[in-house]
Design a protein around this motif. Structure first.
Motif, PDB file in Angstrom:
ATOM      1  N   THR A   1      22.516  -9.750  13.957  1.00  0.00           N
ATOM      2  CA  THR A   1      22.309 -11.097  14.521  1.00  0.00           C
ATOM      3  C   THR A   1      21.264 -11.184  15.552  1.00  0.00           C
ATOM      4  N   VAL A   2      20.221 -11.964  15.188  1.00  0.00           N
ATOM      5  CA  VAL A   2      19.091 -11.956  15.937  1.00  0.00           C
ATOM      6  C   VAL A   2      19.103 -13.385  16.357  1.00  0.00           C
ATOM      7  N   THR A   3      18.662 -13.536  17.731  1.00  0.00           N
ATOM      8  CA  THR A   3      18.297 -14.795  18.399  1.00  0.00           C
ATOM      9  C   THR A   3      16.986 -14.950  19.023  1.00  0.00           C
ATOM     10  N   VAL A   4      16.427 -16.022  18.872  1.00  0.00           N
ATOM     11  CA  VAL A   4      15.015 -16.093  19.484  1.00  0.00           C
ATOM     12  C   VAL A   4      15.129 -17.323  20.404  1.00  0.00           C
ATOM     13  N   ALA A   5      14.966 -17.088  21.809  1.00  0.00           N
ATOM     14  CA  ALA A   5      15.041 -18.128  22.785  1.00  0.00           C
ATOM     15  C   ALA A   5      13.552 -18.407  23.401  1.00  0.00           C
ATOM     16  N   ASP A   6      13.513 -20.104  23.600  1.00  0.00           N
ATOM     17  CA  ASP A   6      12.332 -20.367  24.345  1.00  0.00           C
ATOM     18  C   ASP A   6      12.701 -21.223  25.395  1.00  0.00           C
ATOM     19  N   GLU A   7      11.838 -21.625  26.521  1.00  0.00           N
ATOM     20  CA  GLU A   7      12.044 -22.706  27.151  1.00  0.00           C
ATOM     21  C   GLU A   7      11.218 -23.907  26.764  1.00  0.00           C
ATOM     22  N   GLY A   8      10.677 -23.979  25.523  1.00  0.00           N
ATOM     23  CA  GLY A   8      10.195 -25.162  25.015  1.00  0.00           C
ATOM     24  C   GLY A   8      10.550 -26.438  24.919  1.00  0.00           C
ATOM     25  N   SER A   9      10.273 -27.155  23.634  1.00  0.00           N
ATOM     26  CA  SER A   9      10.459 -28.342  23.352  1.00  0.00           C
ATOM     27  C   SER A   9      12.165 -28.591  23.116  1.00  0.00           C
ATOM     28  N   PRO A  10      12.612 -29.535  23.234  1.00  0.00           N
ATOM     29  CA  PRO A  10      13.959 -30.011  22.869  1.00  0.00           C
ATOM     30  C   PRO A  10      14.369 -29.537  21.322  1.00  0.00           C
ATOM     31  N   LEU A  11      15.743 -29.329  21.393  1.00  0.00           N
ATOM     32  CA  LEU A  11      16.347 -28.675  19.907  1.00  0.00           C
ATOM     33  C   LEU A  11      15.966 -29.693  19.004  1.00  0.00           C
ATOM     34  N   ILE A  12      15.984 -31.029  19.145  1.00  0.00           N
ATOM     35  CA  ILE A  12      15.789 -31.815  17.751  1.00  0.00           C
ATOM     36  C   ILE A  12      14.434 -31.507  17.147  1.00  0.00           C
ATOM     37  N   GLY A  13      13.380 -31.154  18.101  1.00  0.00           N
ATOM     38  CA  GLY A  13      12.131 -30.828  17.545  1.00  0.00           C
ATOM     39  C   GLY A  13      12.106 -29.639  16.309  1.00  0.00           C
ATOM     40  N   ALA A  14      13.079 -28.768  16.845  1.00  0.00           N
ATOM     41  CA  ALA A  14      13.008 -27.672  15.927  1.00  0.00           C
ATOM     42  C   ALA A  14      13.596 -28.029  14.761  1.00  0.00           C
ATOM     43  N   LEU A  15      14.619 -28.901  14.634  1.00  0.00           N
ATOM     44  CA  LEU A  15      15.464 -29.226  13.589  1.00  0.00           C
ATOM     45  C   LEU A  15      14.778 -30.320  12.457  1.00  0.00           C
ATOM     46  N   GLY A  16      13.629 -30.910  13.119  1.00  0.00           N
ATOM     47  CA  GLY A  16      12.636 -31.786  12.256  1.00  0.00           C
ATOM     48  C   GLY A  16      12.197 -31.156  11.095  1.00  0.00           C
ATOM     49  N   ALA A  17      12.052 -29.782  11.344  1.00  0.00           N
ATOM     50  CA  ALA A  17      11.315 -29.097  10.208  1.00  0.00           C
ATOM     51  C   ALA A  17      12.230 -28.981   8.969  1.00  0.00           C
ATOM     52  N   LEU A  18      13.504 -29.271   9.096  1.00  0.00           N
ATOM     53  CA  LEU A  18      14.502 -29.140   7.897  1.00  0.00           C
ATOM     54  C   LEU A  18      14.319 -30.400   7.008  1.00  0.00           C
ATOM     55  N   ARG A  19      13.623 -31.494   7.493  1.00  0.00           N
ATOM     56  CA  ARG A  19      13.506 -32.634   7.033  1.00  0.00           C
ATOM     57  C   ARG A  19      12.149 -32.687   6.344  1.00  0.00           C
ATOM     58  N   ALA A  20      11.417 -31.730   6.326  1.00  0.00           N
ATOM     59  CA  ALA A  20       9.991 -31.650   5.892  1.00  0.00           C
ATOM     60  C   ALA A  20      10.240 -31.878   4.345  1.00  0.00           C
ATOM     61  N   GLY A  21       9.040 -32.560   3.641  1.00  0.00           N
ATOM     62  CA  GLY A  21       9.046 -32.676   2.351  1.00  0.00           C
ATOM     63  C   GLY A  21       8.332 -31.503   1.556  1.00  0.00           C
ATOM     64  N   PRO A  22       8.543 -31.323   0.480  1.00  0.00           N
ATOM     65  CA  PRO A  22       7.848 -30.435  -0.431  1.00  0.00           C
ATOM     66  C   PRO A  22       6.364 -30.470  -0.374  1.00  0.00           C
ATOM     67  N   GLU A  23       5.813 -31.428  -0.175  1.00  0.00           N
ATOM     68  CA  GLU A  23       4.324 -31.645  -0.210  1.00  0.00           C
ATOM     69  C   GLU A  23       3.763 -31.236   1.026  1.00  0.00           C
ATOM     70  N   GLY A  24       4.552 -31.089   2.216  1.00  0.00           N
ATOM     71  CA  GLY A  24       4.018 -30.692   3.491  1.00  0.00           C
ATOM     72  C   GLY A  24       3.245 -29.340   3.475  1.00  0.00           C
ATOM     73  N   GLU A  25       2.436 -29.060   4.305  1.00  0.00           N
ATOM     74  CA  GLU A  25       1.894 -27.526   4.582  1.00  0.00           C
ATOM     75  C   GLU A  25       2.927 -26.966   5.245  1.00  0.00           C
ATOM     76  N   GLY A  26       3.681 -27.434   6.328  1.00  0.00           N
ATOM     77  CA  GLY A  26       4.659 -26.540   7.192  1.00  0.00           C
ATOM     78  C   GLY A  26       6.114 -27.093   6.930  1.00  0.00           C
ATOM     79  N   GLY A  27       6.791 -26.667   7.799  1.00  0.00           N
ATOM     80  CA  GLY A  27       7.985 -27.264   7.931  1.00  0.00           C
ATOM     81  C   GLY A  27       9.120 -26.507   7.058  1.00  0.00           C
ATOM     82  N   ARG A  28       8.758 -25.602   6.502  1.00  0.00           N
ATOM     83  CA  ARG A  28       9.967 -24.946   5.465  1.00  0.00           C
ATOM     84  C   ARG A  28      10.399 -23.779   5.979  1.00  0.00           C
ATOM     85  N   GLY A  29      10.024 -23.217   7.464  1.00  0.00           N
ATOM     86  CA  GLY A  29      10.673 -21.967   7.792  1.00  0.00           C
ATOM     87  C   GLY A  29      11.943 -21.839   8.179  1.00  0.00           C
ATOM     88  N   LEU A  30      12.572 -23.056   8.528  1.00  0.00           N
ATOM     89  CA  LEU A  30      14.116 -23.006   8.856  1.00  0.00           C
ATOM     90  C   LEU A  30      14.854 -23.028   7.441  1.00  0.00           C
TER      91      LEU A  30
END
Length: 150
Positions: free
Chosen positions: A85-114
């Motif tokens: 199990t690997v965890t990555v922690a940061d003191e950055g943006s709120p959690l909701i920003g990280a989860l926005g990537a899950l809603r990225a469309g297939p045409e977008g250049e990014g947002g498919r990492g999660l």
């Protein structure tokens, strides 16, 4: 010279060993984290997990680097005979920003990492900070053999 105070490490509930790496938020952080996890898995004889772990940790550390203003990125790895199990922690943006990537469309250049992490991991998730670290965001994944179902 003062003595270093050890930081208590939470025990790994699955047994095994826990490793930590703290990185400055630089463009080389994903590569260093990838090499760190690769070394741990090779030494612990989890050779079949190396490729997926490299992809997943690279995605998470890259997200922390690109999308937060955190000064430090923390990588923790808990390794036992069956799983990592690997965890990555940061003191950055709120959690909701990280989860926005899950809603990225297939045409977008990014947002498919999660989405990629989700497809490779047995489990993954996120959690926000606590009272001591209210701005902290943690994203984690677990790789290994699935448990046999009765």
């Amino acid at each position: 010279m003062t003595a270093a105070t050890p930081t208590p490490v939470q025990p790994n509930p699955l047994g095994g060993e826990v490793y930590r790496l703290t990185l400055p938020n630089t463009a080389s952080a994903p590569r260093i984290a990838r090499d760190f996890v690769t070394s741990l898995l090779e030494v612990s004889r989890h050779l079949g997990l190396v490729d997926d772990a490299r992809i997943c940790v690279t995605e998470l550390v890259t997200n922390a680097h690109r999308h937060t203003g955190t000064q430090l990125i923390r990588v923790h790895a808990a390794v036992n005979r069956k799983r990592v199990t690997v965890t990555v922690a940061d003191e950055g943006s709120p959690l909701i920003g990280a989860l926005g990537a899950l809603r990225a469309g297939p045409e977008g250049e990014g947002g498919r990492g999660l989405v990629l992490v989700e497809s490779l991991a047995l489990a993954w998730g996120t959690r926000g900070g606590d009272r001591r670290h209210p701005g902290r965001k943690v994203v984690w994944f677990t790789l290994g053999r699935p448990e046999a179902r009765p």
